[in-house]
Design an enzyme around this catalytic site. Structure first.
Site, PDB file in Angstrom:
ATOM      1  N   ASP A 276      21.766 -56.326  18.910  1.00 49.96           N
ATOM      2  CA  ASP A 276      21.015 -55.069  18.883  1.00 49.96           C
ATOM      3  C   ASP A 276      21.167 -54.415  17.503  1.00 49.96           C
ATOM      4  OD1 ASP A 276      19.551 -52.923  19.924  1.00 49.96           O
ATOM      5  OD2 ASP A 276      21.340 -51.896  20.692  1.00 49.96           O
ATOM      6  N   HIS A 277      20.077 -53.926  16.938  1.00 51.18           N
ATOM      7  CA  HIS A 277      20.094 -53.224  15.643  1.00 51.18           C
ATOM      8  C   HIS A 277      20.800 -53.994  14.531  1.00 51.18           C
ATOM      9  CE1 HIS A 277      18.201 -49.555  17.024  1.00 51.18           C
ATOM     10  NE2 HIS A 277      18.977 -49.575  18.093  1.00 51.18           N
TER      11      HIS A 277
HETATM   12  P1  13P Z   1      21.085 -45.111  24.941  1.00 51.29           P
HETATM   13  O1  13P Z   1      22.535 -45.350  24.596  1.00 51.29           O
HETATM   14  O2  13P Z   1      20.586 -43.786  24.507  1.00 51.29           O
HETATM   15  O3  13P Z   1      20.826 -45.392  26.376  1.00 51.29           O
HETATM   16  O4  13P Z   1      20.240 -46.162  24.076  1.00 51.29           O
HETATM   17  C1  13P Z   1      20.690 -47.460  23.927  1.00 51.29           C
HETATM   18  C2  13P Z   1      19.924 -48.129  22.853  1.00 51.29           C
HETATM   19  O5  13P Z   1      18.779 -47.824  22.589  1.00 51.29           O
HETATM   20  C3  13P Z   1      20.592 -49.196  22.113  1.00 51.29           C
HETATM   21  O6  13P Z   1      19.778 -49.757  21.132  1.00 51.29           O
END
Ligand code: 13P
Length: 295
Positions: free
Chosen positions: A82-83
């Protein structure tokens, strides 16, 4: 079993549902995600955001554990970065056996975001891995506390432009697009107002599944509307962690005897699991089929 991001999103498309993409920061979080998905017999995305969560468990420790546990799962699991905002992390995730990666160049100028995303797609292709990328800005933490209408205008100026999104997908050949349409990461300090019509237009113009980030704090009804317009992956973490924290605070306040850390961890894991069960039911429409509703 591990499947690619593309495969899991194809399942979502065929069933008109969204797949829950849950961030993990430690071992019990991985258990919670996989146990919830297996209990409901639903596909799931197990994801790690090294940029935000590497301080809790390093990626070279948690990544191989995620892959190994996902391989043994009885449901389709995508293990996703993620990211990912640098190629070192992306390369490391690919080497570890992740089956999806997100390249996040959303803070960069458009042309640079395109160029870097193309590099990420080329890298991932060598491993048979699919790619999510982002255009528009998700509204960072500071936007969560935004109050006045001028700030609202500032937030909306960061929303994903559908025409630019279409160009971005064509230029990069990504498999899924993270878009900005009103959600933010973390805790909302005022009620979120989403531009749901924008999802429909982006989906139509790009032809790829839309990813919602910042799923915490969105109502079940709004989740359903977004899914109906083409959201196929929903990132969700903060509230699962907050609910577990609330439970532990209650437990510590009521416990007179010795408190052992392993009991805290197990209670936390169970709380995460119950949150994910409720969330997956909404994303997969199972709560409707069963006639129930999310607490
Ligand atoms: P939240 O932690 O706000 O639920 O979002 C998670 C997220 O978008 C991780 O990329």
């Amino acid at each position: 079993m591990i499947v690619s991001l593309k495969t899991i999103l194809d399942i979502a498309e065929a069933r008109n549902i969204a797949i829950g993409a849950f961030n993990v920061t430690f071992l019990d979080g991985i258990y919670a995600v996989l146990q919830a998905a297996e209990e409901l017999n639903q596909p799931v995305i197990l994801q790690f955001a090294n940029a935000a969560h590497g301080i809790y468990t390093p990626m070279d420790v948690i990544g191989p554990v995620m892959v190994s546990m996902a391989e043994r799962a009885k449901v389709p699991v995508c293990v996703h970065l993620d990211h990912g905002d640098n190629f070192q992390d992306i390369q490391a995730a690919l080497e570890m056996g992740f089956s999806g990666i997100m390249y996040d160049g959303s803070a960069l100028p458009y042309e640079q975001n395109v160029a870097n995303t193309r590099v990420a797609v080329e890298l991932a292709k060598r491993y048979g891995v699919s790619v999510e990328a982002e255009i528009g800005s998700m509204g960072r933490e500071e936007f969560a506390s935004a109050g006045g209408s001028s700030q609202d205008a500032e937030i909306e100026s960061c929303y994903t432009d559908p025409d630019q999104a279409a160009r971005f997908v064509k230029d990069t050949q990504i498999d899924a697009l993270a878009c900005s349409f009103g959600t933010v990461h973390g805790i909302y300090l005022k009620a979120p107002k989403l531009d749901i019509e924008r999802i429909r237009v982006i989906r139509e113009k790009t032809g790829v599944p839309v990813v919602m980030h910042g799923g915490s704090g969105i109502s079940d009804e709004v989740f359903r509307k977004c899914i109906n317009q083409g959201v196929r992956k929903i990132n969700f973490y903060t509230y699962a962690s907050k609910y577990a924290g609330d439970l532990i605070r209650y437990y510590l306040g009521t416990e007179d005897g010795n408190v052992y850390f392993h009991d805290i961890a197990v209670r936390g894991r169970e709380s995460f699991k119950q949150t994910y069960i409720k969330t997956i039911k909404v994303f997969s429409n199972l709560d409707r089929l069963a006639g129930g509703s999310r607490a």
